[in-house]
Design a protein around this motif. Sequence first.
Motif, PDB file in Angstrom:
ATOM      1  N   PRO B  93      57.176   8.041  40.227  1.00  0.00           N
ATOM      2  CA  PRO B  93      57.749   6.756  40.634  1.00  0.00           C
ATOM      3  C   PRO B  93      58.612   6.090  39.571  1.00  0.00           C
ATOM      4  O   PRO B  93      59.488   5.293  39.898  1.00  0.00           O
ATOM      5  CB  PRO B  93      56.519   5.895  40.942  1.00  0.00           C
ATOM      6  N   LEU B  94      58.362   6.388  38.289  1.00  0.00           N
ATOM      7  CA  LEU B  94      59.122   5.703  37.238  1.00  0.00           C
ATOM      8  C   LEU B  94      60.328   6.517  36.778  1.00  0.00           C
ATOM      9  O   LEU B  94      61.144   6.014  36.007  1.00  0.00           O
ATOM     10  CB  LEU B  94      58.237   5.441  36.013  1.00  0.00           C
ATOM     11  N   GLY B  95      60.438   7.764  37.216  1.00  0.00           N
ATOM     12  CA  GLY B  95      61.455   8.637  36.627  1.00  0.00           C
ATOM     13  C   GLY B  95      61.152   8.851  35.160  1.00  0.00           C
ATOM     14  O   GLY B  95      62.020   8.774  34.302  1.00  0.00           O
ATOM     15  N   PHE B  96      59.886   9.134  34.852  1.00  0.00           N
ATOM     16  CA  PHE B  96      59.420   9.161  33.464  1.00  0.00           C
ATOM     17  C   PHE B  96      59.889  10.422  32.751  1.00  0.00           C
ATOM     18  O   PHE B  96      59.809  11.524  33.280  1.00  0.00           O
ATOM     19  CB  PHE B  96      57.893   9.108  33.436  1.00  0.00           C
ATOM     20  N   LYS B  97      60.353  10.230  31.536  1.00  0.00           N
ATOM     21  CA  LYS B  97      60.850  11.375  30.775  1.00  0.00           C
ATOM     22  C   LYS B  97      60.525  11.188  29.310  1.00  0.00           C
ATOM     23  O   LYS B  97      60.861  10.175  28.718  1.00  0.00           O
ATOM     24  CB  LYS B  97      62.365  11.459  30.963  1.00  0.00           C
ATOM     25  N   ASP B  98      59.804  12.149  28.723  1.00  0.00           N
ATOM     26  CA  ASP B  98      59.733  12.173  27.259  1.00  0.00           C
ATOM     27  C   ASP B  98      60.516  13.402  26.819  1.00  0.00           C
ATOM     28  O   ASP B  98      61.716  13.454  27.032  1.00  0.00           O
ATOM     29  CB  ASP B  98      58.281  12.152  26.754  1.00  0.00           C
ATOM     30  N   HIS B  99      59.840  14.400  26.246  1.00  0.00           N
ATOM     31  CA  HIS B  99      60.580  15.627  25.955  1.00  0.00           C
ATOM     32  C   HIS B  99      60.835  16.407  27.236  1.00  0.00           C
ATOM     33  O   HIS B  99      61.747  17.193  27.344  1.00  0.00           O
ATOM     34  CB  HIS B  99      59.804  16.480  24.953  1.00  0.00           C
ATOM     35  N   ARG B 105      56.779  18.434  34.611  1.00  0.00           N
ATOM     36  CA  ARG B 105      55.448  18.614  34.061  1.00  0.00           C
ATOM     37  C   ARG B 105      54.420  18.777  35.179  1.00  0.00           C
ATOM     38  O   ARG B 105      53.527  19.622  35.108  1.00  0.00           O
ATOM     39  CB  ARG B 105      55.092  17.387  33.208  1.00  0.00           C
ATOM     40  N   MET B 179      49.714   7.766  31.553  1.00  0.00           N
ATOM     41  CA  MET B 179      50.824   6.902  31.123  1.00  0.00           C
ATOM     42  C   MET B 179      52.144   7.253  31.778  1.00  0.00           C
ATOM     43  O   MET B 179      53.035   6.417  31.865  1.00  0.00           O
ATOM     44  CB  MET B 179      50.946   6.880  29.607  1.00  0.00           C
ATOM     45  N   GLN B 180      52.264   8.476  32.304  1.00  0.00           N
ATOM     46  CA  GLN B 180      53.532   8.834  32.957  1.00  0.00           C
ATOM     47  C   GLN B 180      53.760   8.079  34.260  1.00  0.00           C
ATOM     48  O   GLN B 180      54.861   8.086  34.788  1.00  0.00           O
ATOM     49  CB  GLN B 180      53.582  10.339  33.231  1.00  0.00           C
ATOM     50  N   GLY B 182      52.800   4.882  34.296  1.00  0.00           N
ATOM     51  CA  GLY B 182      52.907   3.520  33.774  1.00  0.00           C
ATOM     52  C   GLY B 182      51.888   2.559  34.349  1.00  0.00           C
ATOM     53  O   GLY B 182      50.713   2.879  34.513  1.00  0.00           O
TER      54      GLY B 182
END
Lengths: 322, 314
Positions: B93-99, B105, B179-180, B182
């Motif tokens: 839902p957040l479009g979460f991106k780290d590496h 993932r 946390m991905q 949020g």
Amino acid sequence: MAKLVLPFEKSIYQMEETLAELEAKSPGQADDAIRAMRRELVSLKKSIYSKLDPWQTIQVARHPDRPHTLDYINLIFEEFVELHGDRAIGDDRAIRCGFARLGDYRVMLVGQEKGRTLQERTACFYGCAHPEGYRKALRCMKLAAKFGLPVICLIDTPGAFPGIGAEERGQAQLIATNLLEMSRTPTPIVCVVIGEGGSGGALGIGVGDRVSMLEHAYYSVISPEGCAGILWKEANEQTKPLAAEALKLTAKHLLSLGVIDEIIPEPIGGAHRDHREMANTLKSYLVRSIRELRQLNSDELLEGRYQKFRKMGVFLTETAAT
Amino acid sequence: METERGNWTSMNPNGIRRNLATNDRPKRGVPEGLWRQCPQCKSTIFTKEAAARFNVCPECDYHFYLPAKERIQQLLDQDSFEEWFTELRPTDPLGFKDHREYSKRLISEQAKTGMHDAAVVGKGFIRGRPVVLGVTDFAFMAGSMGSVVGEKLTRAIEEAIRLKLPLIFVSGSGGGARMQEGILSLMQMAKVSAALARYDSAGGLYISILTNPTMGGVAASWAGLGDVILAEPGALIGFAGKRTIWNTVRLELPKGFQTSEFLLQHGLIDRIVPRKDLRTELARIVDYCERQRRRAPCSVDDHGNRTSEPFQLF
């Protein structure tokens, strides 16, 4: 304490200085140049503060001059009768509870306090509550429910205190208990994130019929430092803004995710610039919310509160599941 | 059916070999193959021997990680589990991106574990006693709670209210709130806890079983709310991670800090129960808390078919 100037606020302070010099030269009267500069200053503040990025928002939310619970107690409530202690271990200074008068209403106030001087900050662990604080908050909410007083929760914490004693005394379970009990406490509960909404420590007094945020507050599942440390392996000046961006933790994001009900606007240039105006806006929000919620009987209230949290979350439903 | 129990990194529960071309890093500390090393006593043990002992080290009784499917097999009567809400799928839902992007993932975690998300819920029988059971699996993103885990658990609780059945959740969630996802993950804590409040008001029995590890937002919501809280020996259970605590207080942490034994000593859990005894203990507790027993617990034949009607708990 020296005034903290955030990096993106520099141009505002520079213009304010120039304006002050101009005004000093011609006291008592304002010529065209001064008036023009005042207008320019307002539009500069507006333009800077209307497009803060998430990391800048966090810096504003943590600004040392930002109004805290104690400031709002002074500015909003006509009276405050503090109730101390959790009747088990001690009195946590990071959460203040007590009877308060809000206009015509008598309410129970539960607010997280970070403290301003070093002494105060140490006494309340920079706003990080221990299990005692959550236990005290819950007992006061139950007291409020018993006598039909609405509850106001002001949330401002980097997170629940991570320490040995807190773990020994059941930090996790005390927060869990608060979540469960707040969901069924039969009195109106209005929660406002006034600064930092740090994870479980914030949610521990954050289950209510109305949950709102001040414009430049943040509310997150984990601090950007913590998130950067885990996912980027190191929390530094490069990774913290990335984590803040990824976590979608500003009031605007939370409103669009359906987590909060309203964004309470801050004075131009942030709450730390004008405590009184901020307090007035917050007060009218609180009065309005309590007036609306008092129209509901307790069944309607609790059903509404349940459904409010019940619908949170985003997932897909596979129709052809095997 | 799966035969090799311990070898879960290279096989998903469907027995499909993991695609080695993808860059899945192997899980830390779990060697693949016939032999494994016990992280506690460091002795090398035969995987099958540990598997035969409920995935517990034969030398020192260290409780190894147990996948959700095996947990269910161990706790419930043979083939009595009926899985619910398998249609729920996680999204980003957040479009979460780290590496890496969260959406990618998720796909690799799903391929690795053969699960859609970290929780499995459903209904089954413990020695003929019907229960609603929910399990979180550490292998899927550290068992962390996002929207799907929260929704599955909440629906399971609501079903338990409707069916008037005892409720058992087994937590294996080192990640706490995911946390991905949020703030939505944080809100799952409130959502599940609110459902548990309704279950409690309805008079239901909720048993929470804490396994290694149960931390953060999971410990601070449903895992900490059991009418009865049991823990497996030596499990890591707590709110803040050790590193966070060290960074804050800079004090040496006491020996055995945040273990099951530590929690028992500080009065935070009811009992520590070895894995092999869990089934018996659960059945016993359910019997004690059952208020109006109208019939004897129903019995189940070898094929999982009920041979008498179940009783209702409340």
